[in-house]
Write an enzyme that holds these catalytic residues in place. Structure first.
Site, PDB file in Angstrom:
ATOM      1  N   SER A  94       0.827  -1.203   0.000  1.00 11.01           N
ATOM      2  CA  SER A  94       0.000   0.000   0.000  1.00 11.01           C
ATOM      3  C   SER A  94       0.873   1.269   0.000  1.00 11.01           C
ATOM      4  O   SER A  94       1.703   1.422  -0.884  1.00 11.01           O
ATOM      5  CB  SER A  94      -0.934  -0.055   1.203  1.00 11.01           C
ATOM      6  OG  SER A  94      -2.069   0.694   0.933  1.00 11.01           O
ATOM      7  N   HIS A 121      -7.608  -5.674  -0.227  1.00  9.76           N
ATOM      8  CA  HIS A 121      -6.370  -4.939   0.007  1.00  9.76           C
ATOM      9  C   HIS A 121      -5.667  -5.534   1.235  1.00  9.76           C
ATOM     10  O   HIS A 121      -6.137  -5.357   2.368  1.00  9.76           O
ATOM     11  CB  HIS A 121      -6.765  -3.483   0.266  1.00  9.76           C
ATOM     12  CG  HIS A 121      -5.634  -2.526   0.342  1.00  9.76           C
ATOM     13  ND1 HIS A 121      -4.863  -2.218  -0.744  1.00  9.76           N
ATOM     14  CD2 HIS A 121      -5.158  -1.782   1.373  1.00  9.76           C
ATOM     15  CE1 HIS A 121      -3.967  -1.308  -0.387  1.00  9.76           C
ATOM     16  NE2 HIS A 121      -4.118  -1.046   0.902  1.00  9.76           N
TER      17      HIS A 121
HETATM   18  C1  GCU Z   1      -5.229   4.969   1.903  1.00 12.33           C
HETATM   19  C2  GCU Z   1      -4.648   5.739   0.746  1.00 12.33           C
HETATM   20  C3  GCU Z   1      -3.880   4.804  -0.215  1.00 12.33           C
HETATM   21  C4  GCU Z   1      -2.875   4.005   0.566  1.00 12.33           C
HETATM   22  C5  GCU Z   1      -3.527   3.301   1.707  1.00 12.33           C
HETATM   23  C6  GCU Z   1      -2.565   2.578   2.647  1.00 12.33           C
HETATM   24  O1  GCU Z   1      -6.229   4.115   1.444  1.00 12.33           O
HETATM   25  O2  GCU Z   1      -5.695   6.381   0.081  1.00 12.33           O
HETATM   26  O3  GCU Z   1      -3.230   5.567  -1.206  1.00 12.33           O
HETATM   27  O4  GCU Z   1      -2.234   3.087  -0.304  1.00 12.33           O
HETATM   28  O5  GCU Z   1      -4.200   4.239   2.517  1.00 12.33           O
HETATM   29  O6  GCU Z   1      -1.385   2.813   2.629  1.00 12.33           O
HETATM   30  O7  GCU Z   1      -3.038   1.803   3.465  1.00 12.33           O
END
Ligand code: GCU
Length: 440
Positions: free
Chosen positions: A276, A420
């Site tokens: 992420s 995710h």
């Molecule tokens: C949020 C953000 C993402 C990121 C994510 C994370 O959802 O919008 O861009 O990748 O956090 O790091 O958990």
């Protein structure tokens, strides 16, 4: 009549305005609404000349693209850090704990504090690095270097892993202080520690917040920003100054400096891995520091592997609304004109060439735009082809690979079912890919 209708008119106006703002920040999840776009060509130089071989790429085009990513997106390191290069003398390492028989005899454990000092030596920031080295593998071993979200103690139930900082950046001194979800072993599901070790890899991890806090309010007045930039806060940043992703990436390079001093591991075979926001960081780390032998981006999405121009899921406008501090201030200039960005994320992948890179997506992780992540991998191919045939197999634009299929040779990719996250399956794929590139 006049007096009564005016407040109603104003209310309607305010509601319409609020709705317009709301709509602006609504993510698009409809493929048919993805705008037409043309990606910048990684092989065409700013003067119009075309790169036809690796030497030209390395001498001319790669530095151009790298400078654009620095200036327009992630931000430039302060000059003192650039000039200091690798192994700066204001970063020191101190191993505070070692065990030759960790994890039931599977590994050697070392815990090392990387201390970053201000130039006058008055202020210090400590980053805890946890290293497990498999006892049964031929040493020095290749390494997965991972950044974790909630502290080293969360990746394993090992009772001897030092308690770490909280997400806020505050230190926890007892288990009781740790909030639910950040306790010992709470993130074992994301780290296939045994599998990694049994496959012959060392695992090194650090908590990214040790390097720079992750919050618009605290980021620029703490951590490495406090040490090496004289910011009062976001307002005093210059337009091309480093954001949090650049700072975390710089921290990852210092962790590699430490690994270069560790005889149990082979620092020329280190894979940097992140999920992420840390997947975004892994890509930028790999682009910035050619010593990383493999780069793995797990569900990195917008600002990571996903193409900005698709505006599917999280867009540049959306990410910059609250998370602008991850990037250089300049990046917000593209909120309403993403097609004017002189770069797109396939070129970030291309900056890693010819080293192997792996991009992973999750089917239900639409916020991160799985197709956009895949297309970045695909459109990095012309650069990887300067170094060898079929880096990504015979992939095409039309279709994502089948679920759970690993595709590619030097550019690896898979999409798995689910949300995710980082799963055991993702790690199996990373190990399989690393076996092809990092094993002797
Ligand atoms: C949020 C953000 C993402 C990121 C994510 C994370 O959802 O919008 O861009 O990748 O956090 O790091 O958990």
């Amino acid at each position: 009549m006049k007096n009564r209708s005016l407040p109603i008119f104003l209310l309607v106006l305010i509601l319409c305005g609020a709705e317009a703002v709301f709509a602006q920040y609504q993510a698009n999840y409809d493929e048919s609404k993805v705008p037409d776009y043309t990606l910048p060509n990684p092989l065409v130089c700013e003067d119009g000349s075309v790169v036809t071989n690796a030497a030209q790429w390395e001498a001319k085009r790669r530095p151009e693209i790298f400078a654009l990513f620095e200036k327009e997106m992630y931000g430039e390191l302060p000059s003192l850090l650039r000039e200091a290069g690798n192994h700066p003398d204001f970063v020191t390492f101190r191993t505070v704990e070692t065990c030759d028989d960790a994890l039931g005899g599977l590994a050697i454990r070392k815990q090392t504090i990387l201390t970053f000092s201000s130039l006058d030596g008055k202020e210090k920031v400590d980053v805890n690095l946890l290293l497990y080295v498999p006892k049964d593998a031929p040493q020095p071993t290749p390494v997965f270097l991972g950044m974790n979200f909630l502290g080293n103690h969360t990746i394993t139930k090992d009772p001897n892993v030092l308690l770490h900082h909280l997400r806020s950046g505050e230190k926890a001194t007892s288990e009781a202080e740790l909030p639910e979800g950040s306790r010992r072993g709470d993130r074992v599901n994301r780290w296939a520690v045994e599998k990694i070790l049994k496959s012959g890899y060392a695992l090194a991890v650090f908590h990214y917040v040790d390097v720079a806090k992750d919050g618009a309010q605290q980021c620029f007045t703490s951590g490495v920003f406090d040490l090496y930039s004289d910011y009062e806060g976001n307002q005093s940043r210059g337009k091309n100054d480093w954001g949090a992703i650049s700072a975390w990436a710089w921290g990852a390079s210092r962790a590699l400096d430490y690994l270069e001093t560790e005889p149990l591991v082979d620092a020329s075979r280190v894979a940097i891995m992140g999920h992420s926001r840390l997947g975004k960081t892994a890509l930028w780390t790999g682009a910035s520091d050619p010593r990383f032998a493999l780069v793995i981006s797990n569900d990195s999405g917008c600002g990571g592997a996903a193409l900005s121009r698709r505006e599917f899921g999280e867009s540049v406008r959306i990410i910059n609304r609250n998370l602008y501090y991850w990037f250089a201030p300049q990046f917000t200039q593209y909120n309403e004109r993403v097609n004017d960005l002189p770069i797109d994320q396939h070129e970030l992948v291309a900056l890693i060439a010819p080293r192997p890179v792996y991009i992973a997506s999750a089917e239900e992780d639409l916020w991160a735009d799985p197709l956009g992540e895949y297309l970045s991998a695909l459109h990095a191919v012309p650069v990887y082809e300067l170094y060898g045939d079929a880096p990504f197999g015979n992939r095409t634009e039309e279709q994502l690979p089948n679920l759970h299929e690993q595709v590619g040779k030097t550019i690896g990719y898979h999409i798995r079912a689910g949300k995710h996250d980082v799963t055991e399956f993702d790690w199996e794929m990373y190990i399989r890919f690393a076996d092809k590139h990092l094993k002797k």
